[in-house]
Motif scaffolding. Structure first.
Motif, mmCIF file in Angstrom:
data_model
loop_
_atom_site.group_PDB
_atom_site.id
_atom_site.type_symbol
_atom_site.label_atom_id
_atom_site.label_comp_id
_atom_site.label_asym_id
_atom_site.label_seq_id
_atom_site.Cartn_x
_atom_site.Cartn_y
_atom_site.Cartn_z
ATOM 1 N N ASP A 145 34.744 33.034 41.166
ATOM 2 C CA ASP A 145 35.258 31.712 40.788
ATOM 3 C C ASP A 145 36.776 31.680 40.975
ATOM 4 O O ASP A 145 37.339 30.698 41.458
ATOM 5 C CB ASP A 145 34.910 31.371 39.338
ATOM 6 C CG ASP A 145 33.449 31.004 39.136
ATOM 7 O OD1 ASP A 145 32.716 30.784 40.128
ATOM 8 O OD2 ASP A 145 33.027 30.942 37.956
ATOM 9 N N PHE A 146 37.434 32.768 40.606
ATOM 10 C CA PHE A 146 38.887 32.868 40.764
ATOM 11 C C PHE A 146 39.275 32.904 42.242
ATOM 12 O O PHE A 146 40.237 32.241 42.657
ATOM 13 C CB PHE A 146 39.404 34.106 40.025
ATOM 14 C CG PHE A 146 40.885 34.280 40.088
ATOM 15 C CD1 PHE A 146 41.734 33.397 39.445
ATOM 16 C CD2 PHE A 146 41.445 35.342 40.778
ATOM 17 C CE1 PHE A 146 43.115 33.544 39.495
ATOM 18 C CE2 PHE A 146 42.821 35.514 40.831
ATOM 19 C CZ PHE A 146 43.656 34.615 40.189
ATOM 20 N N VAL A 147 38.526 33.642 43.033
ATOM 21 C CA VAL A 147 38.783 33.700 44.473
ATOM 22 C C VAL A 147 38.685 32.297 45.073
ATOM 23 O O VAL A 147 39.544 31.870 45.850
ATOM 24 C CB VAL A 147 37.810 34.682 45.165
ATOM 25 C CG1 VAL A 147 37.819 34.500 46.680
ATOM 26 C CG2 VAL A 147 38.168 36.113 44.791
ATOM 27 N N GLU A 148 37.654 31.567 44.679
ATOM 28 C CA GLU A 148 37.474 30.206 45.186
ATOM 29 C C GLU A 148 38.642 29.311 44.749
ATOM 30 O O GLU A 148 39.147 28.510 45.535
ATOM 31 C CB GLU A 148 36.144 29.642 44.696
ATOM 32 C CG GLU A 148 35.681 28.436 45.436
ATOM 33 C CD GLU A 148 35.298 28.679 46.886
ATOM 34 O OE1 GLU A 148 35.193 27.688 47.616
ATOM 35 O OE2 GLU A 148 35.127 29.847 47.315
ATOM 36 N N TYR A 149 39.078 29.473 43.518
ATOM 37 C CA TYR A 149 40.230 28.741 43.001
ATOM 38 C C TYR A 149 41.468 29.026 43.855
ATOM 39 O O TYR A 149 42.199 28.104 44.242
ATOM 40 C CB TYR A 149 40.462 29.124 41.538
ATOM 41 C CG TYR A 149 41.740 28.627 40.936
ATOM 42 C CD1 TYR A 149 41.908 27.287 40.604
ATOM 43 C CD2 TYR A 149 42.794 29.506 40.697
ATOM 44 C CE1 TYR A 149 43.093 26.830 40.050
ATOM 45 C CE2 TYR A 149 43.979 29.058 40.140
ATOM 46 C CZ TYR A 149 44.130 27.721 39.822
ATOM 47 O OH TYR A 149 45.303 27.275 39.276
ATOM 48 N N LEU A 150 41.697 30.304 44.184
ATOM 49 C CA LEU A 150 42.858 30.673 45.002
ATOM 50 C C LEU A 150 42.744 30.120 46.413
ATOM 51 O O LEU A 150 43.744 29.734 47.020
ATOM 52 C CB LEU A 150 43.035 32.187 45.044
ATOM 53 C CG LEU A 150 43.450 32.840 43.732
ATOM 54 C CD1 LEU A 150 43.506 34.354 43.897
ATOM 55 C CD2 LEU A 150 44.788 32.302 43.239
ATOM 56 N N LEU A 151 41.534 30.074 46.953
ATOM 57 C CA LEU A 151 41.356 29.516 48.298
ATOM 58 C C LEU A 151 41.629 28.020 48.323
ATOM 59 O O LEU A 151 41.979 27.472 49.363
ATOM 60 C CB LEU A 151 39.940 29.803 48.811
ATOM 61 C CG LEU A 151 39.676 31.261 49.165
ATOM 62 C CD1 LEU A 151 38.210 31.464 49.530
ATOM 63 C CD2 LEU A 151 40.588 31.737 50.284
ATOM 64 N N HIS A 152 41.497 27.391 47.193
ATOM 65 C CA HIS A 152 41.761 25.946 47.111
ATOM 66 C C HIS A 152 43.202 25.666 46.684
ATOM 67 O O HIS A 152 43.852 24.769 47.223
ATOM 68 C CB HIS A 152 40.781 25.298 46.126
ATOM 69 C CG HIS A 152 40.840 23.817 46.124
ATOM 70 N ND1 HIS A 152 41.580 23.104 45.206
ATOM 71 C CD2 HIS A 152 40.283 22.903 46.949
ATOM 72 C CE1 HIS A 152 41.457 21.820 45.460
ATOM 73 N NE2 HIS A 152 40.676 21.664 46.508
ATOM 74 N N GLU A 153 43.699 26.434 45.726
ATOM 75 C CA GLU A 153 45.009 26.143 45.118
ATOM 76 C C GLU A 153 46.142 27.052 45.578
ATOM 77 O O GLU A 153 47.299 26.814 45.251
ATOM 78 C CB GLU A 153 44.906 26.226 43.586
ATOM 79 C CG GLU A 153 43.941 25.234 42.977
ATOM 80 C CD GLU A 153 44.336 23.780 43.203
ATOM 81 O OE1 GLU A 153 45.530 23.490 43.338
ATOM 82 O OE2 GLU A 153 43.416 22.944 43.259
ATOM 83 N N GLY A 154 45.831 28.107 46.320
ATOM 84 C CA GLY A 154 46.863 29.034 46.770
ATOM 85 C C GLY A 154 47.620 28.501 47.974
ATOM 86 O O GLY A 154 47.092 27.695 48.746
#
Length: 134
Positions: free
Chosen positions: A65-74
């Motif tokens: 979930d965090f990885v997906e968050y970073l792929l969207h918000e990073g």
């Protein structure tokens, strides 16, 4: 909203995953902190492998979930580091160590898209990544 930078990314990892700082501190002690974000993904990859091997589904889901968050918000650097230095690392692991199919169900849309594109680029078909194998 501002994109997450590399420096913020590592700090977020340390905040979100209580066991991760041990991996980070070992890495810093052995290699220093000035090697760039891509290399700094190594301890997060090692942490993720250990969590996957422990069969802790709650924390495996939390990681992806965090990885997906970073792929969207990073920012671009964070997104590139997560894909090339984290996801590719997991895809390249020996299946005797971890099986991709054990955690593929936790991948988000962006992670799946990247991993499938990487498979197509490399001519590989990672077991557990494609619908016909799930």
């Amino acid at each position: 909203m501002e994109k997450i930078t590399g420096e913020c990314c590592i700090e977020l990892m340390k905040e979100k995953f209580s066991e991760f700082p041990i991996y980070w501190e070992d890495y810093i002690r052995d290699f220093g902190s000035d090697l760039g974000l891509h290399i700094q993904m190594i301890p997060f990859g090692e942490y993720a492998v250990d969590v996957i091997k422990s069969n802790d589904e709650v924390n495996v889901k939390k990681i992806f979930d965090f990885v997906e968050y970073l792929l969207h918000e990073g920012d671009d650097d964070v997104q590139t580091a997560i894909t090339t230095s984290f996801l590719e690392y997991l895809m390249s692991k020996d299946p005797d160590e971890i099986q991709f199919s054990k955690f593929a169900k936790y991948l988000g849309e962006n992670s799946i898209g990247y991993c499938r594109a990487w498979d197509k680029f490399t001519g590989v078909k990672t077991k557990g990544l494609w619908e016909d194998e799930k």
